[in-house]
Enzyme design. Structure first.
Site, PDB file in Angstrom:
ATOM      1  N   PHE A  11       0.817  -1.223   0.000  1.00 56.87           N
ATOM      2  CA  PHE A  11       0.000   0.000   0.000  1.00 56.87           C
ATOM      3  C   PHE A  11       0.850   1.271   0.000  1.00 56.87           C
ATOM      4  O   PHE A  11       0.320   2.356   0.178  1.00 56.87           O
ATOM      5  CB  PHE A  11      -0.935   0.013   1.214  1.00 56.87           C
ATOM      6  N   TYR A  43      -9.122  15.583  -4.616  1.00 57.73           N
ATOM      7  CA  TYR A  43      -8.165  16.162  -5.560  1.00 57.73           C
ATOM      8  C   TYR A  43      -8.821  16.503  -6.894  1.00 57.73           C
ATOM      9  O   TYR A  43      -8.623  15.786  -7.880  1.00 57.73           O
ATOM     10  CB  TYR A  43      -6.989  15.212  -5.803  1.00 57.73           C
ATOM     11  N   CYS A  45      -0.372   2.726 -10.715  1.00 59.65           N
ATOM     12  CA  CYS A  45      -1.314   1.823 -10.043  1.00 59.65           C
ATOM     13  C   CYS A  45      -2.788   2.068 -10.366  1.00 59.65           C
ATOM     14  O   CYS A  45      -3.443   1.182 -10.910  1.00 59.65           O
ATOM     15  CB  CYS A  45      -1.085   1.878  -8.537  1.00 59.65           C
ATOM     16  N   GLY A  72      -3.274   9.393 -12.208  1.00 55.23           N
ATOM     17  CA  GLY A  72      -2.256   8.792 -13.076  1.00 55.23           C
ATOM     18  C   GLY A  72      -1.410   7.846 -12.253  1.00 55.23           C
ATOM     19  O   GLY A  72      -1.868   7.316 -11.241  1.00 55.23           O
TER      20      GLY A  72
HETATM   21  N1  LIG Z   1       4.739   1.549  -7.703  1.00 51.04           N
HETATM   22  C1  LIG Z   1       3.882   1.658  -6.709  1.00 51.04           C
HETATM   23  O1  LIG Z   1       3.669   2.732  -6.143  1.00 51.04           O
HETATM   24  C2  LIG Z   1       3.129   0.437  -6.214  1.00 51.04           C
HETATM   25  C3  LIG Z   1       2.426   0.520  -5.004  1.00 51.04           C
HETATM   26  C4  LIG Z   1       1.739  -0.599  -4.551  1.00 51.04           C
HETATM   27  C5  LIG Z   1       1.727  -1.759  -5.303  1.00 51.04           C
HETATM   28  N2  LIG Z   1       2.397  -1.809  -6.492  1.00 51.04           N
HETATM   29  C6  LIG Z   1       2.386  -3.077  -7.234  1.00 51.04           C
HETATM   30  O2  LIG Z   1       3.649  -3.717  -7.039  1.00 51.04           O
HETATM   31  C7  LIG Z   1       4.050  -4.413  -8.234  1.00 51.04           C
HETATM   32  C8  LIG Z   1       5.399  -3.899  -8.696  1.00 51.04           C
HETATM   33  O3  LIG Z   1       5.272  -2.535  -9.035  1.00 51.04           O
HETATM   34  P1  LIG Z   1       6.555  -1.621  -9.304  1.00 51.04           P
HETATM   35  O4  LIG Z   1       6.050  -0.238  -9.529  1.00 51.04           O
HETATM   36  O5  LIG Z   1       7.564  -1.873  -8.259  1.00 51.04           O
HETATM   37  O6  LIG Z   1       7.062  -2.265 -10.687  1.00 51.04           O
HETATM   38  P2  LIG Z   1       8.416  -1.981 -11.452  1.00 51.04           P
HETATM   39  O7  LIG Z   1       8.108  -2.122 -12.890  1.00 51.04           O
HETATM   40  O8  LIG Z   1       9.045  -0.709 -10.943  1.00 51.04           O
HETATM   41  O9  LIG Z   1       9.379  -3.169 -10.992  1.00 51.04           O
HETATM   42  C9  LIG Z   1       9.253  -4.491 -11.368  1.00 51.04           C
HETATM   43  C10 LIG Z   1      10.661  -5.074 -11.501  1.00 51.04           C
HETATM   44  O10 LIG Z   1      10.575  -6.477 -11.706  1.00 51.04           O
HETATM   45  C11 LIG Z   1      11.669  -6.865 -12.527  1.00 51.04           C
HETATM   46  N3  LIG Z   1      11.378  -8.192 -13.115  1.00 51.04           N
HETATM   47  C12 LIG Z   1      10.540  -8.502 -14.149  1.00 51.04           C
HETATM   48  N4  LIG Z   1      10.563  -9.812 -14.379  1.00 51.04           N
HETATM   49  C13 LIG Z   1      11.407 -10.374 -13.481  1.00 51.04           C
HETATM   50  C14 LIG Z   1      11.828 -11.690 -13.208  1.00 51.04           C
HETATM   51  N5  LIG Z   1      11.352 -12.732 -13.901  1.00 51.04           N
HETATM   52  N6  LIG Z   1      12.711 -11.902 -12.219  1.00 51.04           N
HETATM   53  C15 LIG Z   1      13.187 -10.866 -11.478  1.00 51.04           C
HETATM   54  N7  LIG Z   1      12.821  -9.581 -11.691  1.00 51.04           N
HETATM   55  C16 LIG Z   1      11.944  -9.330 -12.682  1.00 51.04           C
HETATM   56  C17 LIG Z   1      11.751  -5.745 -13.541  1.00 51.04           C
HETATM   57  O11 LIG Z   1      13.036  -5.676 -14.138  1.00 51.04           O
HETATM   58  C18 LIG Z   1      11.447  -4.531 -12.678  1.00 51.04           C
HETATM   59  O12 LIG Z   1      12.624  -3.899 -12.207  1.00 51.04           O
HETATM   60  C19 LIG Z   1       2.918  -4.193  -9.233  1.00 51.04           C
HETATM   61  O13 LIG Z   1       2.027  -5.265  -9.163  1.00 51.04           O
HETATM   62  C20 LIG Z   1       2.251  -2.916  -8.736  1.00 51.04           C
HETATM   63  O14 LIG Z   1       0.891  -2.843  -9.115  1.00 51.04           O
HETATM   64  C21 LIG Z   1       3.112  -0.748  -6.940  1.00 51.04           C
END
Ligand SMILES: NC(=O)c1ccc[n+]([C@@H]2O[C@H](COP(=O)([O-])OP(=O)(O)OC[C@H]3O[C@@H](n4cnc5c(N)ncnc54)[C@H](O)[C@@H]3O)[C@@H](O)[C@H]2O)c1
Length: 428
Positions: A150, A249, A258, A255
């Site tokens: 979260f 907001y 997520c 955007g």
């Molecule tokens: N970014 C946010 O604010 C946020 C917040 C809460 C939840 N999430 C969720 O968390 C998850 C990740 O989001 P994120 O923003 O960190 O994504 P991201 O794209 O920044 O990171 C994902 C990483 O996984 C790596 N990857 C891909 N395939 C792989 C594999 N087979 N083995 C090892 N590494 C691999 C990629 O190179 C990448 O660096 C998503 O499901 C997203 O919805 C994101």
């Protein structure tokens, strides 16, 4: 504990650094060699306040290491967190290909009793699919759980260290106890439930917050046509405890990496289950049409954009990040260019990412005043602190025109107009 975080992107790096800080030994695993090498040098491939310091502290203490090698990071792990991306497929469903690839890779390497936690945002029932994939490749006993994330970009480190809640999705008491133990040093309420509920909670939370943004923008549209002021309406609304004064907001819509995808995924999930009566689809559609409608409105207000110079302030999707995923800038810039405008943009942190994204199609300024110099239109997109108290006299003097578009209602319309701007905010 011995922990491995698979997918050291935004969520993964923060998670790895926070668990290392509390004394665990943590491997951060990524298939991307370049990102891994940057991380091992103590640098972060994106901007997030306080993260670089936290990663360096733990690299130095040798509690945290990054690798691309599954054989190095998996066999000793007691708990594996999967944090890979789950983008929307063209039909809106969550594309789980990265998650499945991780399951295939870790299956032959896990040790007896490993707990595999899905932190990525995924539809309920994903744990069962992951278990099936792994069981095809190993006889080793393992467990799965779901702990959705979260945290918010821009305040991710403090969110991860002191979460409001940690939702632990497992029905196995021993697994729940071990995960509760791991999360003990973190603040916040710890809630245990079944994995499906945990994953549904994550989608529900994001869809609800997205709905609030769509809702207040609809009210703002009505305010503009009726003489009401959305900022006054929000104060009145917020006085009702059932509604609350937080998280309103009015602006260009939501955007980031997520909300847009999570609303689409929930909508696809609902229609796939024969339950879609269109609420989530509607929230998504409102957001998708928000900026195209604003472009039309601003075009009229500015007397057309052909030959106009537009200064854009704020390119990231929100303050304190350089993340451009689904940022308003990415949806305003292409149509504005198409309508014949030239654009000079400035963002406190996202200039590098913007240059990669927009290339030479726009110009880049060194600060807000540089951006507005010679501009006909000032288009303020993101509420970075440094845009909150611009010297309006100076801005007016260096601009060629006098249109001030404030998509975040940062400014008092009366005050801006006294500097002889033509001002347009949202819902006022
Ligand atoms: N970014 C946010 O604010 C946020 C917040 C809460 C939840 N999430 C969720 O968390 C998850 C990740 O989001 P994120 O923003 O960190 O994504 P991201 O794209 O920044 O990171 C994902 C990483 O996984 C790596 N990857 C891909 N395939 C792989 C594999 N087979 N083995 C090892 N590494 C691999 C990629 O190179 C990448 O660096 C998503 O499901 C997203 O919805 C994101």
């Amino acid at each position: 504990m011995q922990i491995t975080i698979v997918g050291t992107g935004f969520v993964g790096v923060v998670t790895a650094a926070v668990f290392a800080k509390f004394g665990n030994t943590v491997w951060g695993l990524n298939t991307d060699k370049e990102k891994t090498s940057i991380l091992n040098q103590g640098k972060i491939p994106f901007y997030e306040p306080n993260l670089e310091e936290l990663v360096n502290e733990n690299l130095k203490a040798k509690r945290l290491k990054f690798t691309t090698n599954y054989k190095q990071a998996i066999p000793n792990a007691e708990i594996i967190f999967i944090c890979v991306g789950t983008p929307s497929a063209p039909n809106g469903q969550a594309d789980l290909k990265y998650l499945y690839a991780v399951a295939e890779s870790i299956a032959p390497l896990i040790k007896n009793g490993t707990i595999i936690v899905i932190k990525s945002t995924v539809p309920p029932s994903t744990n069962t699919k992951i278990e099936q994939i792994i069981k095809k490749k190993t006889k080793t006993k393992f467990f799965t759980a779901a702990i959705p994330e979260f945290l918010k970009e821009g305040s991710a480190v403090s969110d991860a260290m002191s979460p409001e809640r940690v939702i632990i999705g497992t029905l196995n008491k021993a697994v729940a106890d071990k995960l509760l133990d791991l999360h003990k040093p973190l603040g916040g309420k710890k809630i245990t439930m079944n994995p499906e509920s945990a994953q549904m909670t994550k989608y529900a939370a994001n869809a609800y917050l997205a709905a609030r943004i769509g809702f207040i923008n609809e009210i703002a549209n009505l305010c503009e046509k009726t003489g009401a002021d959305i900022e006054e309406v929000i104060v009145g609304l917020g006085a009702d405890k059932r509604i609350g004064s937080h998280y309103w907001y009015p602006g260009p819509g939501y955007g980031g990496s997520c909300y847009p995808k999570d609303v689409k995924e929930l909508s696809a999930l609902a229609s796939g289950l024969g339950e879609g009566d269109g609420l989530f689809e509607k929230i998504d559609r409102l957001n998708e049409t928000r900026i195209p409608r604003l472009v039309e409105k601003y075009k009229k207000f500015s007397g057309g954009f052909k030959g106009k110079k537009i200064a854009i302030l704020g390119l990231s999707f929100k303050p304190n990040t350089d993340d451009l995923r689904e940022a308003p800038s990415t949806k305003f810039i292409p149509p504005l260019l198409k309508l014949g405008a030239t654009i000079t943009a400035y963002d406190p942190r996202a200039m590098k990412a913007a240059k990669q994204r927009f290339g030479t199609s726009i110009s880049y300024a060194k600060d807000a005043y540089d951006a507005v110099t010679g501009a006909d239109v000032l288009l303020l997109l993101i509420e970075w602190d440094e845009f909150k108290q611009l010297n309006l006299k100076r801005v007016r003097q260096v601009m060629r025109g006098n249109v001030f578009i404030d998509t975040r209602n940062l400014y008092d319309p009366g005050k801006v107009k006294r500097h002889e701007f033509r001002y347009i905010g949202i819902g006022r």
